[in-house]
Design a protein around this motif. Structure first.
Motif, mmCIF file in Angstrom:
data_model
loop_
_atom_site.group_PDB
_atom_site.id
_atom_site.type_symbol
_atom_site.label_atom_id
_atom_site.label_comp_id
_atom_site.label_asym_id
_atom_site.label_seq_id
_atom_site.Cartn_x
_atom_site.Cartn_y
_atom_site.Cartn_z
ATOM 1 N N LEU A 263 0.957 -1.241 -0.042
ATOM 2 C CA LEU A 263 -0.181 -0.043 0.098
ATOM 3 C C LEU A 263 0.895 1.317 -0.038
ATOM 4 C CD1 LEU A 263 -1.390 -2.121 2.745
ATOM 5 C CD2 LEU A 263 -3.161 -0.889 1.589
ATOM 6 N N ILE A 264 0.899 2.215 -1.048
ATOM 7 C CA ILE A 264 1.612 3.079 -1.223
ATOM 8 C C ILE A 264 0.744 4.400 -1.115
ATOM 9 C CG2 ILE A 264 3.860 4.011 -2.129
ATOM 10 C CD1 ILE A 264 2.151 0.591 -3.619
ATOM 11 N N VAL A 265 1.393 5.639 -0.652
ATOM 12 C CA VAL A 265 0.618 7.002 -0.774
ATOM 13 C C VAL A 265 1.617 7.756 -1.669
ATOM 14 C CG1 VAL A 265 -0.018 8.977 0.320
ATOM 15 C CG2 VAL A 265 -0.379 7.044 1.580
ATOM 16 N N LYS A 266 0.941 8.501 -2.922
ATOM 17 C CA LYS A 266 1.861 9.547 -3.425
ATOM 18 C C LYS A 266 1.818 10.850 -3.124
ATOM 19 C CE LYS A 266 0.869 7.473 -8.092
ATOM 20 N NZ LYS A 266 0.152 7.534 -9.399
ATOM 21 N N THR A 267 2.828 11.543 -3.527
ATOM 22 C CA THR A 267 2.722 13.001 -3.025
ATOM 23 C C THR A 267 1.572 13.662 -3.017
ATOM 24 O OG1 THR A 267 3.644 13.550 -5.138
ATOM 25 C CG2 THR A 267 5.226 13.025 -3.664
ATOM 26 N N ASP A 268 0.399 13.460 -3.800
ATOM 27 C CA ASP A 268 -0.553 14.205 -4.184
ATOM 28 C C ASP A 268 -1.854 13.615 -3.163
ATOM 29 O OD1 ASP A 268 -1.364 11.498 -5.251
ATOM 30 O OD2 ASP A 268 -1.791 12.386 -7.173
ATOM 31 N N GLY A 269 -1.273 12.661 -2.344
ATOM 32 C CA GLY A 269 -2.349 12.279 -1.129
ATOM 33 C C GLY A 269 -3.311 11.058 -1.643
ATOM 34 N N THR A 270 -3.109 10.492 -2.830
ATOM 35 C CA THR A 270 -4.002 9.479 -3.199
ATOM 36 C C THR A 270 -3.027 8.344 -2.748
ATOM 37 O OG1 THR A 270 -2.445 9.474 -5.463
ATOM 38 C CG2 THR A 270 -4.504 10.566 -5.368
ATOM 39 N N LEU A 271 -4.014 7.102 -2.613
ATOM 40 C CA LEU A 271 -3.631 5.910 -2.044
ATOM 41 C C LEU A 271 -3.602 4.740 -3.122
ATOM 42 C CD1 LEU A 271 -2.809 3.996 0.310
ATOM 43 C CD2 LEU A 271 -5.462 4.015 0.914
ATOM 44 N N TRP A 272 -2.514 3.877 -3.282
ATOM 45 C CA TRP A 272 -2.420 2.992 -4.269
ATOM 46 C C TRP A 272 -2.222 1.382 -3.500
ATOM 47 C CZ3 TRP A 272 -3.040 4.285 -9.686
ATOM 48 C CH2 TRP A 272 -3.225 5.509 -9.919
ATOM 49 N N SER A 273 -2.712 0.467 -4.107
ATOM 50 C CA SER A 273 -2.329 -0.840 -3.593
ATOM 51 C C SER A 273 -2.399 -1.846 -4.512
ATOM 52 C CB SER A 273 -3.686 -1.253 -2.449
ATOM 53 O OG SER A 273 -4.909 -1.301 -3.295
ATOM 54 N N CYS A 274 -1.532 -3.127 -4.184
ATOM 55 C CA CYS A 274 -1.368 -4.160 -5.181
ATOM 56 C C CYS A 274 -1.504 -5.301 -4.241
ATOM 57 C CB CYS A 274 -0.433 -3.814 -6.164
ATOM 58 S SG CYS A 274 1.417 -3.556 -5.322
ATOM 59 N N GLY A 275 -1.564 -6.730 -4.994
ATOM 60 C CA GLY A 275 -1.358 -7.725 -4.351
ATOM 61 C C GLY A 275 -2.698 -8.493 -4.083
ATOM 62 N N TYR A 276 -2.654 -9.243 -3.279
ATOM 63 C CA TYR A 276 -3.916 -10.320 -2.920
ATOM 64 C C TYR A 276 -4.999 -9.566 -2.428
ATOM 65 C CZ TYR A 276 -6.618 -14.065 -1.089
ATOM 66 O OH TYR A 276 -7.876 -15.032 -0.842
ATOM 67 N N ASN A 277 -6.241 -9.988 -2.828
ATOM 68 C CA ASN A 277 -7.296 -9.154 -2.487
ATOM 69 C C ASN A 277 -8.670 -9.947 -2.410
ATOM 70 O OD1 ASN A 277 -8.681 -6.449 -2.183
ATOM 71 N ND2 ASN A 277 -9.340 -6.500 -4.349
ATOM 72 N N GLY A 278 -8.557 -11.227 -2.071
ATOM 73 C CA GLY A 278 -9.533 -12.162 -1.599
ATOM 74 C C GLY A 278 -10.552 -11.733 -0.533
ATOM 75 N N ASN A 279 -10.265 -10.913 0.381
ATOM 76 C CA ASN A 279 -11.040 -10.309 1.422
ATOM 77 C C ASN A 279 -11.104 -8.734 1.303
ATOM 78 O OD1 ASN A 279 -11.207 -12.901 3.482
ATOM 79 N ND2 ASN A 279 -8.912 -12.505 2.946
ATOM 80 N N GLY A 280 -10.979 -8.376 -0.030
ATOM 81 C CA GLY A 280 -11.118 -6.588 0.056
ATOM 82 C C GLY A 280 -9.925 -5.926 0.497
ATOM 83 N N GLU A 281 -8.777 -6.546 0.747
ATOM 84 C CA GLU A 281 -7.673 -5.756 1.777
ATOM 85 C C GLU A 281 -6.990 -4.932 0.739
ATOM 86 O OE1 GLU A 281 -8.143 -9.246 0.853
ATOM 87 O OE2 GLU A 281 -6.421 -10.214 1.810
ATOM 88 N N LEU A 282 -7.408 -4.809 -0.600
ATOM 89 C CA LEU A 282 -6.700 -3.743 -1.410
ATOM 90 C C LEU A 282 -7.594 -2.507 -1.227
ATOM 91 C CD1 LEU A 282 -5.322 -5.377 -4.589
ATOM 92 C CD2 LEU A 282 -4.031 -4.962 -2.424
ATOM 93 N N GLY A 283 -8.813 -2.579 -0.818
ATOM 94 C CA GLY A 283 -9.685 -1.346 -0.742
ATOM 95 C C GLY A 283 -10.326 -0.986 -2.165
ATOM 96 N N THR A 284 -10.157 -1.767 -2.973
ATOM 97 C CA THR A 284 -10.625 -1.315 -4.369
ATOM 98 C C THR A 284 -12.271 -1.494 -4.747
ATOM 99 O OG1 THR A 284 -9.544 -3.454 -4.986
ATOM 100 C CG2 THR A 284 -8.313 -1.334 -5.261
ATOM 101 N N SER A 285 -13.030 -2.142 -3.567
ATOM 102 C CA SER A 285 -14.259 -2.224 -3.958
ATOM 103 C C SER A 285 -14.824 -3.430 -4.410
ATOM 104 C CB SER A 285 -15.075 -1.040 -4.483
ATOM 105 O OG SER A 285 -14.579 0.280 -3.947
ATOM 106 N N ASN A 286 -13.586 -4.208 -4.681
ATOM 107 C CA ASN A 286 -14.030 -5.807 -5.331
ATOM 108 C C ASN A 286 -13.075 -6.644 -4.514
ATOM 109 O OD1 ASN A 286 -11.201 -5.407 -6.427
ATOM 110 N ND2 ASN A 286 -12.081 -4.076 -8.044
#
Length: 367
Positions: A263-286
Protein backbone atom coordinates in the motif's frame (compact mmCIF):
# COMPACT_ATOMS: atom_id res chain seq x y z
CA UNK A 1 3.81 -2.68 8.78
CA UNK A 2 4.95 0.66 9.78
CA UNK A 3 3.72 2.94 12.46
CA UNK A 4 1.26 5.40 10.95
CA UNK A 5 2.11 8.78 12.43
CA UNK A 6 0.59 12.15 11.65
CA UNK A 7 2.43 14.52 14.01
CA UNK A 8 4.94 14.30 16.84
CA UNK A 9 3.64 14.19 20.38
CA UNK A 10 3.74 17.06 22.85
CA UNK A 11 5.35 16.94 26.27
CA UNK A 12 3.68 15.59 29.36
CA UNK A 13 2.82 17.72 32.36
CA UNK A 14 0.34 20.54 31.90
CA UNK A 15 0.03 19.87 28.18
CA UNK A 16 -2.66 18.05 26.22
CA UNK A 17 -3.58 14.48 27.10
CA UNK A 18 -2.54 11.70 24.77
CA UNK A 19 -4.60 8.56 25.31
CA UNK A 20 -3.85 5.14 23.87
CA UNK A 21 -6.70 3.32 22.14
CA UNK A 22 -6.88 -0.10 20.55
CA UNK A 23 -9.37 -2.39 18.83
CA UNK A 24 -9.60 -5.75 17.09
CA UNK A 25 -8.34 -9.14 18.26
CA UNK A 26 -7.69 -9.54 21.98
CA UNK A 27 -7.07 -13.25 22.32
CA UNK A 28 -3.56 -12.84 23.72
CA UNK A 29 -4.36 -9.88 26.00
CA UNK A 30 -3.14 -7.32 23.46
CA UNK A 31 -6.16 -5.05 24.08
CA UNK A 32 -5.26 -4.35 27.74
CA UNK A 33 -8.76 -4.92 29.02
CA UNK A 34 -7.52 -7.37 31.67
CA UNK A 35 -9.22 -9.93 29.46
CA UNK A 36 -8.88 -11.61 26.08
CA UNK A 37 -11.99 -10.00 24.56
CA UNK A 38 -12.05 -8.69 21.02
CA UNK A 39 -13.07 -5.06 20.54
CA UNK A 40 -14.86 -3.91 17.39
CA UNK A 41 -14.68 -0.19 18.25
CA UNK A 42 -11.72 1.90 19.49
CA UNK A 43 -11.40 1.47 23.27
CA UNK A 44 -9.09 3.33 25.64
CA UNK A 45 -6.15 1.39 27.09
CA UNK A 46 -5.93 2.02 30.84
CA UNK A 47 -6.05 5.49 32.35
CA UNK A 48 -2.69 6.99 31.37
CA UNK A 49 -2.83 10.16 29.30
CA UNK A 50 0.84 10.64 28.47
CA UNK A 51 1.41 8.19 25.63
CA UNK A 52 3.65 9.30 22.77
CA UNK A 53 3.73 6.18 20.58
CA UNK A 54 2.11 2.78 20.22
CA UNK A 55 2.76 -0.26 18.09
CA UNK A 56 0.52 -3.25 17.35
CA UNK A 57 2.65 -6.31 16.62
CA UNK A 58 1.45 -9.79 15.69
CA UNK A 59 -0.43 -10.62 18.90
CA UNK A 60 1.03 -8.04 21.27
CA UNK A 61 1.14 -4.28 21.81
CA UNK A 62 3.83 -1.86 22.92
CA UNK A 63 3.67 1.78 23.94
CA UNK A 64 6.04 4.59 24.85
CA UNK A 65 5.08 7.45 27.16
CA UNK A 66 6.13 11.06 26.76
CA UNK A 67 8.78 10.57 29.45
CA UNK A 68 10.43 7.83 27.37
CA UNK A 69 9.27 4.79 29.35
CA UNK A 70 8.48 1.62 27.39
CA UNK A 71 5.52 -0.67 28.16
CA UNK A 72 4.45 -3.98 26.57
CA UNK A 73 1.48 -6.33 26.90
CA UNK A 74 -0.18 -9.24 25.10
CA UNK A 75 1.51 -12.39 23.84
CA UNK A 76 4.88 -13.10 25.43
CA UNK A 77 6.01 -16.02 23.25
CA UNK A 78 9.72 -15.94 22.52
CA UNK A 79 10.25 -13.20 25.09
CA UNK A 80 8.84 -10.54 22.75
CA UNK A 81 7.52 -8.53 25.69
CA UNK A 82 11.08 -7.78 26.82
CA UNK A 83 10.10 -8.45 30.43
CA UNK A 84 12.55 -11.30 31.04
CA UNK A 85 9.93 -14.02 30.56
CA UNK A 86 7.56 -15.51 27.99
CA UNK A 87 4.34 -14.86 29.90
CA UNK A 88 1.20 -13.43 28.27
CA UNK A 89 -0.10 -10.36 30.08
CA UNK A 90 -3.23 -8.28 29.47
CA UNK A 91 -2.12 -4.95 31.00
CA UNK A 92 0.92 -2.74 30.27
CA UNK A 93 4.09 -3.58 32.18
CA UNK A 94 7.15 -1.36 31.97
CA UNK A 95 10.23 -2.82 30.30
CA UNK A 96 13.08 -2.06 32.69
CA UNK A 97 13.39 1.44 34.12
CA UNK A 98 14.97 3.39 31.27
CA UNK A 99 13.29 6.54 29.97
CA UNK A 100 15.06 7.10 26.67
CA UNK A 101 12.96 5.01 24.27
CA UNK A 102 11.68 6.82 21.19
CA UNK A 103 10.33 4.41 18.52
CA UNK A 104 9.00 0.86 18.59
CA UNK A 105 8.24 -1.87 16.06
CA UNK A 106 7.49 -5.57 16.12
CA UNK A 107 7.03 -8.60 13.93
CA UNK A 108 6.45 -12.31 14.42
CA UNK A 109 7.29 -12.80 18.13
CA UNK A 110 10.09 -10.23 18.12
CA UNK A 111 10.35 -6.54 18.92
CA UNK A 112 12.71 -3.80 17.72
CA UNK A 113 13.08 -0.38 19.35
CA UNK A 114 15.08 2.83 18.99
CA UNK A 115 16.39 4.98 21.78
CA UNK A 116 16.81 8.74 21.73
CA UNK A 117 20.59 8.27 21.42
CA UNK A 118 20.19 6.59 18.02
CA UNK A 119 20.94 3.07 19.23
CA UNK A 120 18.75 0.16 18.18
CA UNK A 121 17.66 -2.72 20.45
CA UNK A 122 15.83 -6.02 19.97
CA UNK A 123 14.32 -8.91 21.91
CA UNK A 124 12.13 -11.98 21.41
CA UNK A 125 12.29 -14.95 19.05
CA UNK A 126 15.44 -15.18 16.97
CA UNK A 127 15.46 -18.46 15.05
CA UNK A 128 16.05 -16.65 11.74
CA UNK A 129 18.40 -13.98 13.10
CA UNK A 130 15.56 -11.46 13.16
CA UNK A 131 16.99 -9.71 16.23
CA UNK A 132 20.08 -8.68 14.28
CA UNK A 133 22.46 -9.44 17.15
CA UNK A 134 24.78 -11.78 15.25
CA UNK A 135 23.27 -15.01 16.55
CA UNK A 136 20.03 -16.98 16.62
CA UNK A 137 19.74 -16.91 20.40
CA UNK A 138 16.36 -15.85 21.80
CA UNK A 139 16.39 -12.84 24.14
CA UNK A 140 13.63 -11.98 26.62
CA UNK A 141 15.15 -8.60 27.53
CA UNK A 142 16.42 -5.82 25.24
CA UNK A 143 19.84 -6.40 23.63
CA UNK A 144 21.63 -3.76 21.56
CA UNK A 145 22.17 -4.38 17.85
CA UNK A 146 25.80 -3.47 17.28
CA UNK A 147 27.14 -0.24 18.73
CA UNK A 148 26.11 2.42 16.21
CA UNK A 149 24.22 5.55 17.23
CA UNK A 150 23.01 6.52 13.76
CA UNK A 151 19.74 4.63 13.37
CA UNK A 152 16.71 6.71 12.40
CA UNK A 153 13.74 4.46 11.55
CA UNK A 154 12.74 0.79 11.77
CA UNK A 155 10.15 -1.48 10.18
CA UNK A 156 9.24 -5.10 10.74
CA UNK A 157 6.91 -7.52 9.02
CA UNK A 158 4.78 -10.59 9.72
CA UNK A 159 7.69 -12.77 8.74
CA UNK A 160 10.99 -12.82 10.57
CA UNK A 161 12.76 -9.90 8.90
CA UNK A 162 13.50 -6.29 9.77
CA UNK A 163 14.63 -3.22 7.84
CA UNK A 164 16.03 0.07 9.12
CA UNK A 165 17.25 3.39 7.74
CA UNK A 166 20.20 5.31 9.15
CA UNK A 167 20.59 9.07 9.45
CA UNK A 168 22.86 9.00 6.38
CA UNK A 169 20.00 7.65 4.25
CA UNK A 170 21.43 4.14 3.87
CA UNK A 171 19.07 1.17 4.27
CA UNK A 172 19.88 -2.03 6.14
CA UNK A 173 18.07 -5.33 6.71
CA UNK A 174 18.46 -8.61 8.58
CA UNK A 175 16.69 -11.85 9.44
CA UNK A 176 14.85 -14.32 7.28
CA UNK A 177 15.58 -14.01 3.57
CA UNK A 178 13.96 -17.09 2.04
CA UNK A 179 12.28 -15.07 -0.73
CA UNK A 180 14.99 -12.46 -1.28
CA UNK A 181 13.16 -9.91 0.87
CA UNK A 182 16.41 -8.49 2.26
CA UNK A 183 17.48 -7.31 -1.19
CA UNK A 184 20.91 -8.96 -1.13
CA UNK A 185 20.72 -10.84 -4.42
CA UNK A 186 20.43 -14.14 -2.58
CA UNK A 187 18.28 -16.06 -0.10
CA UNK A 188 20.86 -16.21 2.70
CA UNK A 189 19.79 -15.61 6.30
CA UNK A 190 21.54 -12.63 7.92
CA UNK A 191 21.71 -12.36 11.70
CA UNK A 192 23.34 -8.91 11.63
CA UNK A 193 22.34 -5.81 9.63
CA UNK A 194 23.55 -5.78 6.01
CA UNK A 195 23.33 -2.76 3.75
CA UNK A 196 20.92 -2.89 0.81
CA UNK A 197 22.81 -1.51 -2.16
CA UNK A 198 24.81 1.69 -1.80
CA UNK A 199 22.17 4.40 -2.12
CA UNK A 200 22.05 7.12 0.54
CA UNK A 201 18.66 8.64 -0.23
CA UNK A 202 16.11 6.25 1.30
CA UNK A 203 13.29 7.97 3.16
CA UNK A 204 10.81 5.20 3.93
CA UNK A 205 10.76 1.39 4.07
CA UNK A 206 8.20 -1.26 4.97
CA UNK A 207 8.51 -5.02 5.44
CA UNK A 208 5.80 -7.55 4.67
CA UNK A 209 5.88 -11.22 5.54
CA UNK A 210 8.18 -12.12 2.61
CA UNK A 211 8.58 -8.87 0.65
CA UNK A 212 9.74 -5.31 1.16
CA UNK A 213 8.86 -1.91 -0.30
CA UNK A 214 10.87 1.30 -0.04
CA UNK A 215 10.74 4.89 -1.32
CA UNK A 216 13.66 7.25 -1.93
CA UNK A 217 13.87 11.03 -1.92
CA UNK A 218 13.43 11.09 -5.70
CA UNK A 219 9.90 9.71 -5.26
CA UNK A 220 10.75 6.31 -6.74
CA UNK A 221 9.23 3.08 -5.39
CA UNK A 222 11.27 -0.12 -5.15
CA UNK A 223 10.28 -3.62 -4.03
CA UNK A 224 11.97 -6.97 -3.53
CA UNK A 225 11.07 -10.46 -2.33
CA UNK A 226 8.13 -12.75 -3.01
CA UNK A 227 6.00 -11.55 -5.91
CA UNK A 228 3.10 -13.93 -5.31
CA UNK A 229 -0.34 -12.40 -6.00
CA UNK A 230 1.48 -9.40 -7.50
CA UNK A 231 2.32 -7.92 -4.11
CA UNK A 232 5.57 -6.36 -5.37
CA UNK A 233 3.73 -4.36 -8.05
CA UNK A 234 5.79 -5.34 -11.10
CA UNK A 235 2.83 -6.61 -13.14
CA UNK A 236 3.95 -10.18 -12.55
CA UNK A 237 4.26 -12.73 -9.75
CA UNK A 238 8.02 -13.19 -10.01
CA UNK A 239 10.25 -13.38 -6.95
CA UNK A 240 13.14 -10.91 -6.83
CA UNK A 241 16.14 -10.82 -4.54
CA UNK A 242 17.27 -7.27 -5.31
CA UNK A 243 15.33 -4.03 -5.24
CA UNK A 244 13.61 -3.26 -8.54
CA UNK A 245 11.83 -0.01 -9.38
CA UNK A 246 8.06 -0.23 -9.73
CA UNK A 247 7.20 1.55 -12.97
CA UNK A 248 8.76 4.91 -13.80
CA UNK A 249 6.80 7.28 -11.58
CA UNK A 250 8.60 9.70 -9.25
CA UNK A 251 5.58 10.71 -7.20
CA UNK A 252 5.61 8.04 -4.50
CA UNK A 253 5.83 9.22 -0.88
CA UNK A 254 5.32 6.46 1.69
CA UNK A 255 5.14 2.68 1.52
CA UNK A 256 3.38 0.11 3.67
CA UNK A 257 3.17 -3.67 3.48
CA UNK A 258 0.76 -6.35 4.58
CA UNK A 259 1.30 -10.09 4.46
CA UNK A 260 0.24 -10.30 0.81
CA UNK A 261 -0.08 -6.64 -0.21
CA UNK A 262 1.69 -3.34 -0.73
CA UNK A 263 0.00 0.00 0.00
CA UNK A 264 1.61 3.21 -1.15
CA UNK A 265 0.69 6.89 -0.80
CA UNK A 266 1.71 9.37 -3.50
CA UNK A 267 2.83 12.96 -2.99
CA UNK A 268 -0.64 14.11 -4.11
CA UNK A 269 -2.29 12.24 -1.22
CA UNK A 270 -3.79 9.47 -3.33
CA UNK A 271 -3.57 5.88 -2.07
CA UNK A 272 -2.59 2.90 -4.21
CA UNK A 273 -2.40 -0.84 -3.54
CA UNK A 274 -1.47 -4.14 -5.15
CA UNK A 275 -1.37 -7.83 -4.30
CA UNK A 276 -3.87 -10.33 -2.95
CA UNK A 277 -7.44 -9.11 -2.57
CA UNK A 278 -9.56 -12.11 -1.64
CA UNK A 279 -10.97 -10.31 1.42
CA UNK A 280 -11.01 -6.80 -0.05
CA UNK A 281 -7.69 -5.90 1.59
CA UNK A 282 -6.71 -3.68 -1.35
CA UNK A 283 -9.69 -1.39 -0.70
CA UNK A 284 -10.67 -1.31 -4.37
CA UNK A 285 -14.38 -2.17 -3.84
CA UNK A 286 -13.89 -5.68 -5.22
CA UNK A 287 -11.97 -8.88 -4.50
CA UNK A 288 -9.80 -8.84 -7.62
CA UNK A 289 -6.06 -9.20 -7.04
CA UNK A 290 -3.80 -6.72 -8.85
CA UNK A 291 -0.14 -7.11 -9.78
CA UNK A 292 0.38 -3.38 -10.43
CA UNK A 293 -0.66 -0.53 -8.11
CA UNK A 294 -4.29 0.55 -8.49
CA UNK A 295 -5.86 3.59 -6.85
CA UNK A 296 -8.02 3.19 -3.76
CA UNK A 297 -11.01 5.46 -4.41
CA UNK A 298 -10.38 9.03 -5.55
CA UNK A 299 -9.52 10.90 -2.34
CA UNK A 300 -6.35 12.96 -2.04
CA UNK A 301 -5.98 13.21 1.73
CA UNK A 302 -4.33 9.96 2.72
CA UNK A 303 -1.29 10.20 4.98
CA UNK A 304 0.00 6.62 5.11
CA UNK A 305 -1.40 3.08 5.07
CA UNK A 306 -0.23 -0.32 6.27
CA UNK A 307 -1.44 -3.87 5.90
CA UNK A 308 -2.27 -6.54 8.43
CA UNK A 309 -2.63 -10.21 7.64
CA UNK A 310 -5.57 -9.95 5.23
CA UNK A 311 -6.77 -6.45 6.04
CA UNK A 312 -5.42 -2.91 6.05
CA UNK A 313 -5.67 0.37 7.92
CA UNK A 314 -4.81 3.97 7.14
CA UNK A 315 -4.89 7.46 8.56
CA UNK A 316 -5.89 10.58 6.66
CA UNK A 317 -4.41 14.04 6.97
CA UNK A 318 -7.43 15.03 9.08
CA UNK A 319 -6.54 12.35 11.64
CA UNK A 320 -9.43 10.02 10.90
CA UNK A 321 -8.65 6.29 10.81
CA UNK A 322 -10.00 3.90 8.20
CA UNK A 323 -9.85 0.17 7.54
CA UNK A 324 -10.82 -2.45 4.98
CA UNK A 325 -10.47 -6.16 4.31
CA UNK A 326 -11.08 -9.07 6.66
CA UNK A 327 -12.81 -8.12 9.92
CA UNK A 328 -13.38 -11.35 11.85
CA UNK A 329 -12.10 -9.87 15.13
CA UNK A 330 -13.42 -6.34 14.68
CA UNK A 331 -10.04 -5.04 13.51
CA UNK A 332 -11.65 -2.50 11.17
CA UNK A 333 -13.15 -0.72 14.18
CA UNK A 334 -16.56 -0.09 12.59
CA UNK A 335 -18.55 -1.91 15.29
CA UNK A 336 -18.99 -5.01 13.18
CA UNK A 337 -17.21 -8.18 12.15
CA UNK A 338 -18.13 -7.83 8.48
CA UNK A 339 -15.37 -7.74 5.90
CA UNK A 340 -15.20 -4.58 3.76
CA UNK A 341 -13.87 -4.09 0.25
CA UNK A 342 -13.57 -0.31 0.55
CA UNK A 343 -12.45 1.94 3.44
CA UNK A 344 -14.74 2.38 6.46
CA UNK A 345 -14.06 4.77 9.34
CA UNK A 346 -13.13 3.52 12.82
CA UNK A 347 -14.92 5.72 15.32
CA UNK A 348 -15.01 9.49 14.98
CA UNK A 349 -11.87 10.60 16.81
CA UNK A 350 -8.87 12.41 15.38
CA UNK A 351 -5.80 10.22 15.83
CA UNK A 352 -2.28 11.51 16.30
CA UNK A 353 -0.64 8.14 15.57
CA UNK A 354 -1.95 4.77 14.46
CA UNK A 355 -0.49 1.30 13.83
CA UNK A 356 -1.74 -1.87 12.17
CA UNK A 357 -1.16 -5.24 13.83
CA UNK A 358 -1.92 -8.64 12.43
CA UNK A 359 -5.57 -8.50 13.55
CA UNK A 360 -5.65 -5.55 15.95
CA UNK A 361 -4.88 -1.85 15.95
CA UNK A 362 -3.36 0.60 18.43
CA UNK A 363 -2.72 4.31 18.39
CA UNK A 364 -2.78 7.67 20.14
CA UNK A 365 -5.71 10.07 20.38
CA UNK A 366 -5.27 13.64 21.59
CA UNK A 367 -7.86 14.83 24.10
Amino acid sequence: MPSIKRVMMGAAGGGPAYKLYSFGGGGQGQQNNSSTDNKSVPTQVGALTNWSAAFATQYATAGITTDGALFTWGNGTGGQGGRGNTTDISAPVQVGSLTNWSKIGGGMEHTIALKTDGTIWAWGANDAGQLGIGSTTYKSSPVQIGSLTSWESIATGWGKSSVAIKTDGTMWAWGRNSQGQLGQGNTTVYSSPVQIGSATNWTNAAMGSVHMAAVNDAGKLYTTGNGGYGRTGHNDTTNRSTLAQVGALTTWAKSGCGSFTSLIVKTDGTLWSCGYNGNGELGTSNTTSYSSPVQVGSLTNWSIAAGGDQDAGAIKTDGTVWGWGRNQNGQLGDNSTSSRTSPVQAGSDSWEQFTVGRDHRAGIIKG
